[in-house]
Write a protein that holds these residues in place. Structure first.
Motif, PDB file in Angstrom:
ATOM      1  N   GLN A   8      22.985 -39.963 -26.775  1.00 31.72           N
ATOM      2  CA  GLN A   8      23.359 -39.185 -25.592  1.00 31.72           C
ATOM      3  C   GLN A   8      23.574 -37.714 -25.940  1.00 31.72           C
ATOM      4  O   GLN A   8      23.161 -36.818 -25.195  1.00 31.72           O
ATOM      5  CB  GLN A   8      24.624 -39.774 -24.961  1.00 31.72           C
ATOM      6  CG  GLN A   8      24.411 -41.142 -24.320  1.00 31.72           C
ATOM      7  CD  GLN A   8      25.701 -41.745 -23.807  1.00 31.72           C
ATOM      8  OE1 GLN A   8      26.772 -41.148 -23.913  1.00 31.72           O
ATOM      9  NE2 GLN A   8      25.615 -42.949 -23.253  1.00 31.72           N
ATOM     10  N   GLN A  11      20.231 -36.066 -26.502  1.00 29.24           N
ATOM     11  CA  GLN A  11      19.550 -35.834 -25.226  1.00 29.24           C
ATOM     12  C   GLN A  11      20.139 -34.618 -24.511  1.00 29.24           C
ATOM     13  O   GLN A  11      19.410 -33.811 -23.925  1.00 29.24           O
ATOM     14  CB  GLN A  11      19.656 -37.079 -24.342  1.00 29.24           C
ATOM     15  CG  GLN A  11      18.772 -38.229 -24.807  1.00 29.24           C
ATOM     16  CD  GLN A  11      18.980 -39.490 -23.981  1.00 29.24           C
ATOM     17  OE1 GLN A  11      20.015 -39.664 -23.331  1.00 29.24           O
ATOM     18  NE2 GLN A  11      17.993 -40.383 -24.010  1.00 29.24           N
ATOM     19  N   ALA A  12      21.457 -34.474 -24.575  1.00 32.26           N
ATOM     20  CA  ALA A  12      22.114 -33.324 -23.942  1.00 32.26           C
ATOM     21  C   ALA A  12      21.694 -32.026 -24.631  1.00 32.26           C
ATOM     22  O   ALA A  12      21.468 -30.999 -23.974  1.00 32.26           O
ATOM     23  CB  ALA A  12      23.630 -33.495 -24.003  1.00 32.26           C
ATOM     24  N   VAL A  14      18.858 -31.518 -26.248  1.00 32.43           N
ATOM     25  CA  VAL A  14      17.464 -31.269 -25.865  1.00 32.43           C
ATOM     26  C   VAL A  14      17.396 -30.620 -24.489  1.00 32.43           C
ATOM     27  O   VAL A  14      16.674 -29.636 -24.283  1.00 32.43           O
ATOM     28  CB  VAL A  14      16.652 -32.584 -25.895  1.00 32.43           C
ATOM     29  CG1 VAL A  14      15.322 -32.415 -25.159  1.00 32.43           C
ATOM     30  CG2 VAL A  14      16.403 -33.027 -27.332  1.00 32.43           C
ATOM     31  N   GLN A  15      18.161 -31.147 -23.545  1.00 36.18           N
ATOM     32  CA  GLN A  15      18.152 -30.589 -22.190  1.00 36.18           C
ATOM     33  C   GLN A  15      18.680 -29.154 -22.182  1.00 36.18           C
ATOM     34  O   GLN A  15      18.173 -28.293 -21.452  1.00 36.18           O
ATOM     35  CB  GLN A  15      18.985 -31.469 -21.249  1.00 36.18           C
ATOM     36  CG  GLN A  15      18.365 -32.831 -20.988  1.00 36.18           C
ATOM     37  CD  GLN A  15      16.930 -32.733 -20.475  1.00 36.18           C
ATOM     38  OE1 GLN A  15      16.635 -31.983 -19.544  1.00 36.18           O
ATOM     39  NE2 GLN A  15      16.026 -33.479 -21.099  1.00 36.18           N
ATOM     40  N   HIS A  16      19.699 -28.899 -22.997  1.00 37.64           N
ATOM     41  CA  HIS A  16      20.235 -27.540 -23.103  1.00 37.64           C
ATOM     42  C   HIS A  16      19.166 -26.588 -23.631  1.00 37.64           C
ATOM     43  O   HIS A  16      18.979 -25.482 -23.097  1.00 37.64           O
ATOM     44  CB  HIS A  16      21.453 -27.527 -24.028  1.00 37.64           C
ATOM     45  CG  HIS A  16      21.967 -26.149 -24.326  1.00 37.64           C
ATOM     46  ND1 HIS A  16      22.650 -25.384 -23.401  1.00 37.64           N
ATOM     47  CD2 HIS A  16      21.870 -25.378 -25.449  1.00 37.64           C
ATOM     48  CE1 HIS A  16      22.956 -24.216 -23.934  1.00 37.64           C
ATOM     49  NE2 HIS A  16      22.497 -24.186 -25.173  1.00 37.64           N
ATOM     50  N   LEU A  18      15.910 -26.923 -23.531  1.00 34.88           N
ATOM     51  CA  LEU A  18      14.818 -26.771 -22.565  1.00 34.88           C
ATOM     52  C   LEU A  18      15.188 -25.811 -21.433  1.00 34.88           C
ATOM     53  O   LEU A  18      14.312 -25.231 -20.795  1.00 34.88           O
ATOM     54  CB  LEU A  18      14.425 -28.135 -21.990  1.00 34.88           C
ATOM     55  CG  LEU A  18      13.674 -29.065 -22.953  1.00 34.88           C
ATOM     56  CD1 LEU A  18      13.499 -30.441 -22.330  1.00 34.88           C
ATOM     57  CD2 LEU A  18      12.315 -28.473 -23.335  1.00 34.88           C
ATOM     58  N   ALA A  19      16.484 -25.643 -21.208  1.00 34.31           N
ATOM     59  CA  ALA A  19      16.936 -24.739 -20.146  1.00 34.31           C
ATOM     60  C   ALA A  19      16.977 -23.283 -20.611  1.00 34.31           C
ATOM     61  O   ALA A  19      17.197 -22.380 -19.805  1.00 34.31           O
ATOM     62  CB  ALA A  19      18.324 -25.165 -19.658  1.00 34.31           C
ATOM     63  N   GLY A 129       8.533 -29.447 -25.179  1.00 30.46           N
ATOM     64  CA  GLY A 129       9.118 -30.779 -25.334  1.00 30.46           C
ATOM     65  C   GLY A 129       8.994 -31.296 -26.754  1.00 30.46           C
ATOM     66  O   GLY A 129       9.945 -31.855 -27.315  1.00 30.46           O
ATOM     67  N   THR A 132      11.496 -29.285 -29.030  1.00 29.01           N
ATOM     68  CA  THR A 132      12.904 -29.682 -28.912  1.00 29.01           C
ATOM     69  C   THR A 132      13.147 -31.040 -29.556  1.00 29.01           C
ATOM     70  O   THR A 132      14.179 -31.262 -30.192  1.00 29.01           O
ATOM     71  CB  THR A 132      13.358 -29.725 -27.441  1.00 29.01           C
ATOM     72  OG1 THR A 132      12.461 -30.552 -26.691  1.00 29.01           O
ATOM     73  CG2 THR A 132      13.390 -28.341 -26.838  1.00 29.01           C
ATOM     74  N   SER A 133      12.194 -31.933 -29.411  1.00 33.79           N
ATOM     75  CA  SER A 133      12.319 -33.236 -30.060  1.00 33.79           C
ATOM     76  C   SER A 133      12.342 -33.078 -31.572  1.00 33.79           C
ATOM     77  O   SER A 133      13.124 -33.732 -32.274  1.00 33.79           O
ATOM     78  CB  SER A 133      11.158 -34.141 -29.641  1.00 33.79           C
ATOM     79  OG  SER A 133      11.222 -35.385 -30.312  1.00 33.79           O
ATOM     80  N   THR A 136      15.597 -31.322 -33.185  1.00 35.83           N
ATOM     81  CA  THR A 136      16.812 -32.144 -33.080  1.00 35.83           C
ATOM     82  C   THR A 136      16.669 -33.502 -33.756  1.00 35.83           C
ATOM     83  O   THR A 136      17.578 -34.326 -33.673  1.00 35.83           O
ATOM     84  CB  THR A 136      17.187 -32.375 -31.599  1.00 35.83           C
ATOM     85  OG1 THR A 136      16.121 -33.091 -30.941  1.00 35.83           O
ATOM     86  CG2 THR A 136      17.426 -31.054 -30.873  1.00 35.83           C
TER      87      THR A 136
END
Length: 213
Positions: A8, A11-12, A14-16, A18-19, A129, A132-133, A136
């Motif tokens: 989790q 994933q957070a 990665v989302q950060h 991507l933003a 994508g 970021t993968s 991390t």
């Protein structure tokens, strides 16, 4: 920490990422990542990023704390012993490839223990994508220790003018600073390294290729 919590958190993260705004992906290596030692590596990396800030923004880097936004990640490789750093950042120059060459040339010359041009990988981002993968992917093992806060600089902390808004005099000064940090010959060699690496990446389609060498 349990697997699910790490999943989790990653994933957070990665989302950060991507933003955020970034279009350069880099890997900074050492002549020997197994013997460099974390303290020595951190000192070299901090002084390198400080130099990049000064090259791009001149005195404003220190007087106004204007720095290149970057997100840095410590990795130790598949055997947990080969220390190196991945980063993502927005190019402060309109020519992203040129910025990649500057970053590589400055690092390669920075110290006797920093890796040569062909060993580092600094390229314009093609797939955010995938990047970021990749940056991390050691979170599973290292947790938040993989996030190099001491090297990173959040865009919220800095508000540099966009390159197209800078006046001609400033741009000339910046060009002079870049030439002082990386001669045309070094930049030419860095461009050759970039061309080779881009061709290798396009042939393989796998970011794991940046670990080689």
């Amino acid at each position: 920490m349990g697997f699910e919590q790490r999943k989790q958190e990653r994933q957070a993260l990665v989302q950060h990422l991507l933003a955020q705004d970034w279009n350069v992906f880099g890997t900074l290596k050492f002549v020997n990542g197994r013997t460099i030692g974390r303290n020595t590596a951190d000192k070299l990396l901090r002084s390198y990023w400080n130099k990049i800030d000064r090259v791009i923004y001149g005195k404003a880097a220190e007087r106004q704390n204007t720095r290149v936004p970057r997100w840095c990640f410590a990795h130790e490789g598949s055997d947990h012993e080969n220390f190196h750093v991945h980063f993502v950042m927005p190019s402060p120059l309109q020519d992203t490839e040129h910025m990649c060459c500057v970053l590589n040339a400055v690092w390669a010359q920075h110290h006797a223990q920093t890796a040569p041009l062909a060993k580092n990988w600094i390229m314009p981002v093609q797939e955010r994508g995938a990047v970021t993968s990749y940056v991390t992917h050691e979170y599973w093992r290292m947790g938040s220790d993989t996030i190099s806060d001491n090297l990173s600089w959040n865009a919220e902390h800095s508000n540099p003018q966009p390159q197209h808004a800078l006046n001609e005099h400033y741009t000339q000064q910046q060009t002079q600073r870049i030439t002082g940090a990386a001669s045309p010959l070094w930049l030419q060699q860095a461009q050759q390294a970039l061309n080779t690496q881009q061709a290798q990446y396009e042939a393989s389609g796998d970011l794991q290729i940046v670990e080689r060498g």
